[in-house]
Enzyme design. Structure first.
Site, PDB file in Angstrom:
ATOM      1  CG  HIS A  73      -2.919   3.621   2.028  1.00  0.00           C
ATOM      2  ND1 HIS A  73      -3.438   3.213   0.819  1.00  0.00           N
ATOM      3  CD2 HIS A  73      -3.085   2.575   2.883  1.00  0.00           C
ATOM      4  CE1 HIS A  73      -3.890   1.976   0.937  1.00  0.00           C
ATOM      5  NE2 HIS A  73      -3.691   1.567   2.191  1.00  0.00           N
ATOM      6  CB  CYS A  78      -0.916   0.015   1.211  1.00  0.00           C
ATOM      7  SG  CYS A  78      -2.088  -1.333   1.189  1.00  0.00           S
ATOM      8  CG  ASN A  97      -6.655  -0.492   1.087  1.00  0.00           C
ATOM      9  OD1 ASN A  97      -5.898  -0.078   0.209  1.00  0.00           O
ATOM     10  ND2 ASN A  97      -6.226  -1.007   2.223  1.00  0.00           N
TER      11      ASN A  97
HETATM   12  O1  UT7 Z   1      -3.864  -0.792   3.664  1.00  0.00           O
HETATM   13  C1  UT7 Z   1      -3.470  -1.231   4.917  1.00  0.00           C
HETATM   14  C2  UT7 Z   1      -4.159  -2.493   5.205  1.00  0.00           C
HETATM   15  N1  UT7 Z   1      -5.369  -2.535   5.902  1.00  0.00           N
HETATM   16  C3  UT7 Z   1      -5.788  -1.744   6.901  1.00  0.00           C
HETATM   17  O2  UT7 Z   1      -5.253  -0.728   7.204  1.00  0.00           O
HETATM   18  C4  UT7 Z   1      -6.972  -2.205   7.684  1.00  0.00           C
HETATM   19  C5  UT7 Z   1      -6.769  -2.044   9.177  1.00  0.00           C
HETATM   20  N2  UT7 Z   1      -7.832  -2.606   9.979  1.00  0.00           N
HETATM   21  C6  UT7 Z   1      -9.110  -2.193   9.917  1.00  0.00           C
HETATM   22  O3  UT7 Z   1      -9.444  -1.324   9.120  1.00  0.00           O
HETATM   23  C7  UT7 Z   1     -10.125  -2.788  10.869  1.00  0.00           C
HETATM   24  O4  UT7 Z   1      -9.453  -3.532  11.850  1.00  0.00           O
HETATM   25  C8  UT7 Z   1     -11.194  -3.674  10.169  1.00  0.00           C
HETATM   26  C9  UT7 Z   1     -12.111  -2.816   9.334  1.00  0.00           C
HETATM   27  C10 UT7 Z   1     -10.498  -4.719   9.294  1.00  0.00           C
HETATM   28  C11 UT7 Z   1     -12.044  -4.412  11.204  1.00  0.00           C
HETATM   29  O5  UT7 Z   1     -12.654  -3.457  12.078  1.00  0.00           O
HETATM   30  P1  UT7 Z   1     -12.649  -3.696  13.649  1.00  0.00           P
HETATM   31  O6  UT7 Z   1     -13.460  -2.624  14.244  1.00  0.00           O
HETATM   32  O7  UT7 Z   1     -11.201  -3.823  14.062  1.00  0.00           O
HETATM   33  O8  UT7 Z   1     -13.430  -5.056  13.794  1.00  0.00           O
HETATM   34  P2  UT7 Z   1     -12.905  -6.457  14.388  1.00  0.00           P
HETATM   35  O9  UT7 Z   1     -11.923  -7.101  13.471  1.00  0.00           O
HETATM   36  O10 UT7 Z   1     -12.503  -6.239  15.803  1.00  0.00           O
HETATM   37  O11 UT7 Z   1     -14.238  -7.287  14.345  1.00  0.00           O
HETATM   38  C12 UT7 Z   1     -15.387  -6.920  15.113  1.00  0.00           C
HETATM   39  C13 UT7 Z   1     -16.511  -7.885  14.791  1.00  0.00           C
HETATM   40  C14 UT7 Z   1     -16.089  -9.362  14.837  1.00  0.00           C
HETATM   41  O12 UT7 Z   1     -17.169 -10.096  15.360  1.00  0.00           O
HETATM   42  P3  UT7 Z   1     -17.165 -10.543  16.919  1.00  0.00           P
HETATM   43  O13 UT7 Z   1     -15.914 -11.362  17.082  1.00  0.00           O
HETATM   44  O14 UT7 Z   1     -17.133  -9.269  17.710  1.00  0.00           O
HETATM   45  O15 UT7 Z   1     -18.436 -11.310  17.041  1.00  0.00           O
HETATM   46  C15 UT7 Z   1     -15.903  -9.724  13.388  1.00  0.00           C
HETATM   47  O16 UT7 Z   1     -16.108 -11.104  13.135  1.00  0.00           O
HETATM   48  O17 UT7 Z   1     -16.976  -7.661  13.455  1.00  0.00           O
HETATM   49  C16 UT7 Z   1     -16.997  -8.901  12.748  1.00  0.00           C
HETATM   50  N3  UT7 Z   1     -16.765  -8.624  11.333  1.00  0.00           N
HETATM   51  C17 UT7 Z   1     -17.758  -8.344  10.458  1.00  0.00           C
HETATM   52  N4  UT7 Z   1     -19.087  -8.256  10.629  1.00  0.00           N
HETATM   53  C18 UT7 Z   1     -19.816  -7.927   9.559  1.00  0.00           C
HETATM   54  C19 UT7 Z   1     -15.581  -8.559  10.655  1.00  0.00           C
HETATM   55  N5  UT7 Z   1     -15.804  -8.260   9.376  1.00  0.00           N
HETATM   56  C20 UT7 Z   1     -17.144  -8.105   9.220  1.00  0.00           C
HETATM   57  C21 UT7 Z   1     -17.975  -7.780   8.136  1.00  0.00           C
HETATM   58  N6  UT7 Z   1     -19.295  -7.703   8.348  1.00  0.00           N
HETATM   59  N7  UT7 Z   1     -17.485  -7.523   6.891  1.00  0.00           N
END
Ligand code: UT7
Length: 327
Positions: free
Chosen positions: A254, A118, A284
């Protein structure tokens, strides 16, 4: 300090024909997700995904064509072409070579791809600037082009909703005169990495690991924290270029997640009004996200001649990069 300056003459971009809203993507891929979750956690409302006849190469080529035409520069006069990508059409030759052949760039043009995930566009900018400075070439093309739809795991809702495809390009000219505060162009770049963190964001495979491209694997929470920390620090580059943060007109980061952009802006002490945001429309697009955002803000008239523009990127490797431009 270089004896040259490197003004950016024009930008160009290319997106796949088809935009996928969150709802359309969820339905098409059968995901257990919702528009509400994606928008509230990431700010992403839609992304573009390549279809028949579209690829990283075609997007790069179309972005280059547009940038060259806007700059009024002939393909025959380009001496350097650097494409930032980690989703090339072929393992080799480079996407740059495919663009070179298709657009009829001259044989003496230096052509290569750069993979800093990225972070790649600013890395490519640094490489192109160095190649221009050390050669007889006058014009360089710097491109960020990606098709992450080819490497996401469509069964992993935690990553597949985050990415999109696209390309952006800029045309740079080498001019006599040093890179000083008032000069137009690339005032400075700063690059780095945290290689100890490679496991947090990587592809599950590669050419030397089973002859497959692999799919995106990410520890989202850890990547989020590192990204906010890195992008929220005032870059030492500003002091090196003798520029105060308050003098910066636009931050073009980014585009990974709106929450990362907001948290980083807060920590930097920059108003969100100064931050160019396109993650809602493009998602992204990895190395393409900064040139796509640059092109958006130049075309809609926000970034104007003379503006100071801070570029910031963070991604797998954890490769990070900062660039300072006088538009
Ligand atoms: O370019 C550089 C690379 N990428 C990044 O910079 C991304 C960096 N990370 C992020 O943007 C965030 O961590 C995410 C958007 C990937 C995830 O957001 P989060 O607020 O950190 O959520 P989480 O991973 O802590 O997940 C929270 C909940 C989980 O469920 P439980 O365990 O609380 O029941 C996940 O399973 O959200 C669930 N979840 C979803 N639910 C609905 C994860 N993805 C999804 C989804 N739809 N697409």
């Amino acid at each position: 300090m270089s004896a040259f300056s490197f003004p950016i003459l024009a930008t160009g971009s290319a997106l796949p024909k088809k935009a996928w809203s969150n709802a359309a993507l969820i339905a098409e891929k059968g995901l257990d997700s919702s528009d509400e979750w994606i928008v509230s956690r990431t700010g992403i409302k839609q992304r573009y995904i390549v279809g028949e006849g579209e690829s990283t190469f075609t997007l790069a080529r179309d972005a280059v064509r547009q940038a060259l035409s806007r700059a009024g520069v002939d393909a025959k006069d380009v001496g350097v072409l650097v494409v930032a990508t980690c989703t090339p059409d072929l393992t080799f030759p480079s996407v740059g070579a495919l663009v070179h052949g298709d657009l009829g760039l001259p044989p003496e043009c230096a052509v290569l791809d750069v993979n800093a995930a990225c972070s790649g566009f600013i890395h490519a900018l640094a490489v192109a600037r160095g190649l221009l400075a050390g050669s007889h070439a006058h014009y360089a093309l710097v491109v960020g082009a990606e098709t992450f739809s080819n490497v996401v795991d469509w069964s992993d809702r935690g990553t597949c909703v985050l990415f999109g495809d696209g390309a952006g390009a800029v045309v740079i000219r080498k001019e006599r005169g040093s890179e000083e505060r008032g000069t137009r162009g690339v005032l400075g770049v700063s690059l780095g990495a945290e290689g100890a963190c490679v496991e947090m964001l990587k592809s599950s495979g590669g050419v030397a690991q089973g002859r497959v491209a692999g799919v995106v694997q990410m520890n989202g929470r850890e990547v989020f924290k590192h990204a906010v920390r890195q992008m929220g620090e005032v870059p030492p580059l500003l002091a090196e270029c003798k520029v105060r943060l308050a003098d910066v007109d636009w931050v073009v980061p980014h585009q990974a997640n709106l929450r990362i952009l907001e948290a980083a802006a807060l920590s930097l002490g920059v108003q969100m009004e100064k931050v160019v945001v396109t993650v809602d429309k493009h998602a992204n697009t990895s190395a393409a996200s900064i040139p796509l955002a640059l092109d958006t803000a130049v075309q809609d008239g926000r970034i104007k001649r003379g503006d100071l523009v801070l570029l910031q990127a963070f991604g797998a490797g954890f490769a990070w990069s900062t660039g300072l431009l006088r538009w």
